[in-house]
Design a protein around this motif. Sequence first.
Motif, PDB file in Angstrom:
ATOM      1  N   ALA A  13       0.844  -1.191   0.000  1.00  0.00           N
ATOM      2  CA  ALA A  13       0.000   0.000   0.000  1.00  0.00           C
ATOM      3  C   ALA A  13       0.879   1.241   0.000  1.00  0.00           C
ATOM      4  O   ALA A  13       1.785   1.355   0.824  1.00  0.00           O
ATOM      5  CB  ALA A  13      -0.928   0.001   1.216  1.00  0.00           C
ATOM      6  N   ILE A  14       0.627   2.137  -0.936  1.00  0.00           N
ATOM      7  CA  ILE A  14       1.414   3.371  -1.044  1.00  0.00           C
ATOM      8  C   ILE A  14       0.528   4.538  -0.641  1.00  0.00           C
ATOM      9  O   ILE A  14      -0.565   4.727  -1.184  1.00  0.00           O
ATOM     10  CB  ILE A  14       1.960   3.562  -2.477  1.00  0.00           C
ATOM     11  N   TYR A  15       0.989   5.321   0.333  1.00  0.00           N
ATOM     12  CA  TYR A  15       0.233   6.458   0.857  1.00  0.00           C
ATOM     13  C   TYR A  15       1.009   7.757   0.621  1.00  0.00           C
ATOM     14  O   TYR A  15       2.236   7.762   0.542  1.00  0.00           O
ATOM     15  CB  TYR A  15       0.001   6.304   2.360  1.00  0.00           C
ATOM     16  N   GLY A  16       0.276   8.844   0.565  1.00  0.00           N
ATOM     17  CA  GLY A  16       0.895  10.149   0.449  1.00  0.00           C
ATOM     18  C   GLY A  16      -0.153  11.231   0.320  1.00  0.00           C
ATOM     19  O   GLY A  16      -1.321  10.976   0.017  1.00  0.00           O
ATOM     20  N   LYS A  17       0.272  12.454   0.543  1.00  0.00           N
ATOM     21  CA  LYS A  17      -0.608  13.613   0.422  1.00  0.00           C
ATOM     22  C   LYS A  17      -1.099  13.752  -1.017  1.00  0.00           C
ATOM     23  O   LYS A  17      -0.375  13.463  -1.964  1.00  0.00           O
ATOM     24  CB  LYS A  17       0.163  14.868   0.838  1.00  0.00           C
ATOM     25  N   GLY A  18      -2.340  14.193  -1.171  1.00  0.00           N
ATOM     26  CA  GLY A  18      -2.872  14.427  -2.503  1.00  0.00           C
ATOM     27  C   GLY A  18      -2.021  15.416  -3.283  1.00  0.00           C
ATOM     28  O   GLY A  18      -1.656  16.472  -2.761  1.00  0.00           O
ATOM     29  N   GLY A  19      -1.651  15.060  -4.509  1.00  0.00           N
ATOM     30  CA  GLY A  19      -0.859  15.937  -5.349  1.00  0.00           C
ATOM     31  C   GLY A  19       0.642  15.808  -5.159  1.00  0.00           C
ATOM     32  O   GLY A  19       1.412  16.501  -5.823  1.00  0.00           O
ATOM     33  N   ILE A  20       1.078  14.894  -4.284  1.00  0.00           N
ATOM     34  CA  ILE A  20       2.509  14.770  -4.013  1.00  0.00           C
ATOM     35  C   ILE A  20       3.230  13.964  -5.092  1.00  0.00           C
ATOM     36  O   ILE A  20       4.452  13.994  -5.194  1.00  0.00           O
ATOM     37  CB  ILE A  20       2.758  14.155  -2.621  1.00  0.00           C
TER      38      ILE A  20
ATOM     39  N   TYR B 160       3.723  15.785   7.158  1.00  0.00           N
ATOM     40  CA  TYR B 160       2.672  15.637   8.168  1.00  0.00           C
ATOM     41  C   TYR B 160       1.820  14.407   7.841  1.00  0.00           C
ATOM     42  O   TYR B 160       1.497  13.593   8.713  1.00  0.00           O
ATOM     43  CB  TYR B 160       1.804  16.897   8.205  1.00  0.00           C
ATOM     44  N   VAL B 161       1.456  14.248   6.564  1.00  0.00           N
ATOM     45  CA  VAL B 161       0.681  13.085   6.130  1.00  0.00           C
ATOM     46  C   VAL B 161       1.493  11.803   6.318  1.00  0.00           C
ATOM     47  O   VAL B 161       0.988  10.793   6.816  1.00  0.00           O
ATOM     48  CB  VAL B 161       0.246  13.245   4.659  1.00  0.00           C
ATOM     49  N   ALA B 162       2.770  11.836   5.920  1.00  0.00           N
ATOM     50  CA  ALA B 162       3.631  10.662   6.082  1.00  0.00           C
ATOM     51  C   ALA B 162       3.733  10.267   7.546  1.00  0.00           C
ATOM     52  O   ALA B 162       3.702   9.075   7.893  1.00  0.00           O
ATOM     53  CB  ALA B 162       5.014  10.951   5.504  1.00  0.00           C
ATOM     54  N   ASN B 163       3.821  11.241   8.422  1.00  0.00           N
ATOM     55  CA  ASN B 163       3.901  10.969   9.861  1.00  0.00           C
ATOM     56  C   ASN B 163       2.599  10.375  10.376  1.00  0.00           C
ATOM     57  O   ASN B 163       2.600   9.483  11.235  1.00  0.00           O
ATOM     58  CB  ASN B 163       4.229  12.258  10.614  1.00  0.00           C
ATOM     59  N   ASN B 164       1.459  10.848   9.853  1.00  0.00           N
ATOM     60  CA  ASN B 164       0.161  10.286  10.236  1.00  0.00           C
ATOM     61  C   ASN B 164       0.052   8.822   9.837  1.00  0.00           C
ATOM     62  O   ASN B 164      -0.513   8.002  10.565  1.00  0.00           O
ATOM     63  CB  ASN B 164      -0.975  11.087   9.591  1.00  0.00           C
ATOM     64  N   VAL B 165       0.555   8.499   8.651  1.00  0.00           N
ATOM     65  CA  VAL B 165       0.529   7.108   8.199  1.00  0.00           C
ATOM     66  C   VAL B 165       1.392   6.246   9.123  1.00  0.00           C
ATOM     67  O   VAL B 165       1.002   5.141   9.517  1.00  0.00           O
ATOM     68  CB  VAL B 165       1.013   7.000   6.736  1.00  0.00           C
ATOM     69  N   CYS B 166       2.556   6.756   9.498  1.00  0.00           N
ATOM     70  CA  CYS B 166       3.414   6.042  10.453  1.00  0.00           C
ATOM     71  C   CYS B 166       2.697   5.856  11.787  1.00  0.00           C
ATOM     72  O   CYS B 166       2.809   4.798  12.429  1.00  0.00           O
ATOM     73  CB  CYS B 166       4.726   6.791  10.664  1.00  0.00           C
ATOM     74  N   SER B 167       1.952   6.864  12.226  1.00  0.00           N
ATOM     75  CA  SER B 167       1.193   6.774  13.472  1.00  0.00           C
ATOM     76  C   SER B 167       0.123   5.694  13.383  1.00  0.00           C
ATOM     77  O   SER B 167      -0.111   4.944  14.343  1.00  0.00           O
ATOM     78  CB  SER B 167       0.547   8.119  13.814  1.00  0.00           C
ATOM     79  N   ALA B 168      -0.554   5.604  12.224  1.00  0.00           N
ATOM     80  CA  ALA B 168      -1.577   4.581  12.031  1.00  0.00           C
ATOM     81  C   ALA B 168      -0.966   3.185  12.080  1.00  0.00           C
ATOM     82  O   ALA B 168      -1.516   2.261  12.698  1.00  0.00           O
ATOM     83  CB  ALA B 168      -2.289   4.801  10.695  1.00  0.00           C
ATOM     84  N   VAL B 169       0.177   3.018  11.433  1.00  0.00           N
ATOM     85  CA  VAL B 169       0.866   1.720  11.452  1.00  0.00           C
ATOM     86  C   VAL B 169       1.242   1.345  12.879  1.00  0.00           C
ATOM     87  O   VAL B 169       1.023   0.211  13.327  1.00  0.00           O
ATOM     88  CB  VAL B 169       2.114   1.755  10.547  1.00  0.00           C
TER      89      VAL B 169
END
Length: 339
Positions: A45-52, A198-207
């Motif tokens: 699964a690849i995550y990131g901020k919209g438009g990145i 900030y988004v990348a850090n949120n994804v890390c927090s979810a994991v």
Amino acid sequence: MSQACGTSPVHPVRFDRLEALRAEAAIEPDAVPTGEAGKRTQIIAIYGKGGIGKSFTLANLSYMMAQQGKKVLLIGCDPKSDTTSLLFGGKACPTIIETSSRKKLAGEEVSIGDVCFKRDGVFAMELGGPEVGRGCGGRGIIHGFETLEKLGFHDWGFDYVLLDFLGDVVCGGFGLPIARDMCQKVIVVGSNDLQSLYVANNVCSAVEYFRRLGGNVGVAGLVINKDDGTGEAQAFAQSVGIPVLASIPAHDDIRRKSASYEIIGRPGGQWGGLFEALALNVAESQPVRPAPLSQDGLLGLFSADVTGRDYVMTPATAADMLGRDVIARPSLEVVYDTV
């Protein structure tokens, strides 16, 4: 012997059935596997901020993997449904949600050919999402995966399944791969700007949250897109304990080719080596348990003139809220003496 009124007769267990049950119970269970556990298909699964630049990164990554002889399925899980547009020269791919609704109204079943298309060895599809104000995007993701399961998703024979998820939406549907262990690892795409990290850090927090609940998904690394060399994304990766899988430069040639829907992840091309290395790193990187940063820790990656973090917060007063001086009035509360 007479049968009591209102009761059913008791029939003894047939002898042959009893013997069959005994024989089945005597069979020794299979030995517990002691080899290395793993699935042949890597689901990432690849995550990131919209438009990145997730879609740009994934289109070129999946194309390179296919040219290296891998069987790759790319699934867009962003309601914008633009993950596959670069692969198909800007053409819109029919989404699973839209196709499923149309077929259902016509009394027909969805087939693979209705929603899955291919180019040079890459198989691609879009889950899609509701129109603005007409439904929940997260629920659309869940419905899309339910349809995939009906189409036989768990029996497909791919080397890699890449899932493109929007990272700045936090509702349950978008966290599905992490919450339900639907993937083996997560990759985040970010840049040297506060919002994407900030988004990348949120994804890390979810994991990390779901790992504490017993989950198994980890973060395999960060892809830095539009890297201008300022170093904040590199510092973020080091701080949370994840590797950098690739740094894609902020180069005008990449921007122009991406804008014209041109694949740059081709073997032997100018940027081929970059995506060859990324494909290798994605394949071999091991999922790790990240150490997400606090808000102050995240801000600390940037200079104060960028974030304004040296500002001192001043508490508001009742006079500020009313726009005039506050007149102290005696309380009408009756206080009784205690005996």
